[in-house]
Motif scaffolding. Structure first.
Motif, PDB file in Angstrom:
ATOM      1  N   GLU A  30       0.853  -1.189   0.000  1.00  0.00           N
ATOM      2  CA  GLU A  30       0.000   0.000   0.000  1.00  0.00           C
ATOM      3  C   GLU A  30       0.891   1.241   0.000  1.00  0.00           C
ATOM      4  OE1 GLU A  30      -3.142   1.208  -0.358  1.00  0.00           O
ATOM      5  OE2 GLU A  30      -2.170   3.144   0.056  1.00  0.00           O
ATOM      6  N   SER A  40     -11.730   3.884   0.094  1.00  0.00           N
ATOM      7  CA  SER A  40     -12.264   3.014   1.149  1.00  0.00           C
ATOM      8  C   SER A  40     -12.370   3.700   2.511  1.00  0.00           C
ATOM      9  CB  SER A  40     -11.420   1.742   1.258  1.00  0.00           C
ATOM     10  OG  SER A  40     -11.437   1.065   0.028  1.00  0.00           O
ATOM     11  N   MET A  46     -22.932   2.034   2.859  1.00  0.00           N
ATOM     12  CA  MET A  46     -24.270   1.435   2.766  1.00  0.00           C
ATOM     13  C   MET A  46     -24.226   0.062   2.098  1.00  0.00           C
ATOM     14  SD  MET A  46     -26.807   3.132   3.980  1.00  0.00           S
ATOM     15  CE  MET A  46     -28.318   2.626   3.171  1.00  0.00           C
ATOM     16  N   VAL A 158       4.317   1.347  -5.284  1.00  0.00           N
ATOM     17  CA  VAL A 158       4.952   0.548  -6.343  1.00  0.00           C
ATOM     18  C   VAL A 158       5.431   1.477  -7.446  1.00  0.00           C
ATOM     19  CG1 VAL A 158       4.508  -1.205  -8.100  1.00  0.00           C
ATOM     20  CG2 VAL A 158       3.592  -1.489  -5.773  1.00  0.00           C
ATOM     21  N   GLY A 318     -16.261   0.813  -8.420  1.00  0.00           N
ATOM     22  CA  GLY A 318     -17.281   1.861  -8.545  1.00  0.00           C
ATOM     23  C   GLY A 318     -17.804   2.325  -7.199  1.00  0.00           C
ATOM     24  N   GLN A 323     -20.062  -3.183  -0.442  1.00  0.00           N
ATOM     25  CA  GLN A 323     -21.181  -4.122  -0.413  1.00  0.00           C
ATOM     26  C   GLN A 323     -20.907  -5.369  -1.239  1.00  0.00           C
ATOM     27  OE1 GLN A 323     -24.675  -1.898  -1.316  1.00  0.00           O
ATOM     28  NE2 GLN A 323     -24.318  -1.832  -3.506  1.00  0.00           N
TER      29      GLN A 323
END
Ligand SMILES: Cc1cc2nc3c(=O)[nH]c(=O)nc-3n(C[C@H](O)[C@H](O)[C@H](O)COP(=O)(O)OP(=O)(O)OC[C@H]3O[C@@H](n4cnc5c(N)ncnc54)[C@H](O)[C@@H]3O)c2cc1C
Length: 357
Positions: A30, A40, A46, A158, A318, A323
């Motif tokens: 990361e 994130s 939701m 990276v 997206g 979810q």
């Protein structure tokens, strides 16, 4: 040599890491100093099963059980209401059909959210089947699972990717890492990672979405209110830790970047919200923006590159990365393990990188 290097420490990379750690050793790289710094860490958190393209809805459905049960579950009740003003009746009707919602009276809407303005709202719909996701907990759960057979290296942007005969060498400021298989879970940067690896880019496009946190209207305990969305996804508002978060539901294409909210976009979005309520916005506590990154057909991209079976795409999440994460990551590991996926074969094909030729 590890079995897998995953590039990207958002929900995509961490969920992929949890699943793939069952099949081999994992190193997750990361760029930032912490997991979930970009999209994130900036979502509305939701779970709405009927939100998204058909393949996304299949992933939502297949993710539900995991969200409800794994490690004690991460969902809590929220509910979703759609409201329309004059001229938005067709959009409301469309939303109610696609999202399986029932039409409710203005009085019912007001009983759920007392600040709605009965003079501007001409129609509303509601269902209780929409849930808050504890996104921090979901990421922690997946990260803990990954660490049983893997490691997370943060501050490891990276910079170079080299194809070896036996796998991949990936260079970062924290050193070089080698693995047999590379997983591209770099969110808005997914095409850049492909280019570094010499793999054809797919046109993964980031779109900015902004959010304002505003104080709760005077005297209101908002905690039990549903999420409220303007018909046609023209704005939305949702209770969050005693305040409200309000999004203009913007989707402006931008370059991959550490996104921030544009003042004008926020002001216009807040005006669309204010038009539908009787409580003017008194105080903006904070604001932010995040990038929702889509493939050209708005389906996720899950599986090996047709160019190189050891380059795995896990991108294009997206507005649905949380979810869909249980089923999307499960599909990735099923493909790697050669296990028959739970999802229908046409859904799997619609998510495959091979669809781009
Ligand atoms: C305002 C908003 C509301 C949303 N609401 C919801 C919602 O209610 N429900 C839902 O399910 N989804 C929602 N989403 C979408 C969800 O947040 C995303 O789909 C998801 O976070 C994408 O995860 P990701 O891991 O692909 O991307 P990211 O979280 O952006 O992670 C990609 C990571 O890759 C890293 N990276 C990039 N380049 C490199 C490199 N060269 N080296 C190392 N690391 C690199 C980045 O630093 C980044 O941390 C929302 C998004 C936004 C912006």
């Amino acid at each position: 040599m590890d079995d897998f290097i995953i590039i990207g420490g958002g929900i995509a990379g961490v969920s992929a890491g949890a699943r793939l750690s069952q099949l081999g050793t994992v190193t997750l790289l990361e760029a930032e100093d912490a997991l979930a710094y970009h999209a994130s860490g900036r979502s509305a958190a939701m779970f709405e099963e009927s939100y998204g393209a058909p393949s996304v809805i299949e992933l939502n459905r297949a993710s539900r059980h995991h969200h409800e049960t794994a490690n004690g579950g991460v969902l809590s009740p929220r509910g979703l209401m759609i409201v329309a003003k004059q001229g938005q009746e067709d959009k409301l009707a469309h939303d109610l059909t696609t999202m399986n919602m029932r039409s409710i009276s203005i009085n019912e809407a007001l009983a759920l959210v007392p600040i709605l303005n009965p003079e501007t709202i001409v129609g509303a719909g509601y269902h209780s089947d929409a849930w808050d996701i504890d996104t921090d907990l979901l990421i922690q759960n997946f990260a803990r699972e990954m660490r049983t057979n893997g490691q997370v290296i943060t501050g490891a942007r990276v910079q170079q990717i080299t194809r070896l005969h036996t796998g991949w060498e990936v260079t970062t400021p924290k050193g070089s890492f080698v693995a047999k298989t590379l997983v591209n879970a770099a969110g808005a940067w997914a095409d850049q990672i492909a280019a570094l690896a010499g793999i054809k880019m797919l046109g993964i496009q980031p779109y900015r979405r902004s959010m304002a946190r505003i104080s709760a209207p005077d005297g209101c305990d908002v905690s039990g209110w549903p999420m409220v969305m303007g018909a046609g996804e023209s704005w939305y508002a949702k209770p969050d830790a005693g305040a409200l978060i309000v999004s203009p539901a913007d989707a402006d294409p931008v370059e991959p970047q550490d996104a921030w909210a544009d003042d004008m976009v926020l002001a216009e979005g807040l005006a669309r919200y204010e038009e539908m309520v009787t409580a003017p916005v008194k105080r903006m506590i904070s604001n932010w923006a995040g990038l929702r990154s889509f493939a050209p057909d708005r389906n996720l991209v899950i599986g090996p590159s047709p160019q190189d079976a050891h380059f795995l795409w896990f991108a294009g999440q997206g507005g649905y990365g949380f979810q869909t994460s249980p089923a999307a990551s499960r599909l990735l590991s099923d493909i790697v393990a050669g296990t028959p996926p739970e999802l229908a074969s046409d859904t799997v094909a619609s998510l495959s990188p091979a669809r781009f030729g």
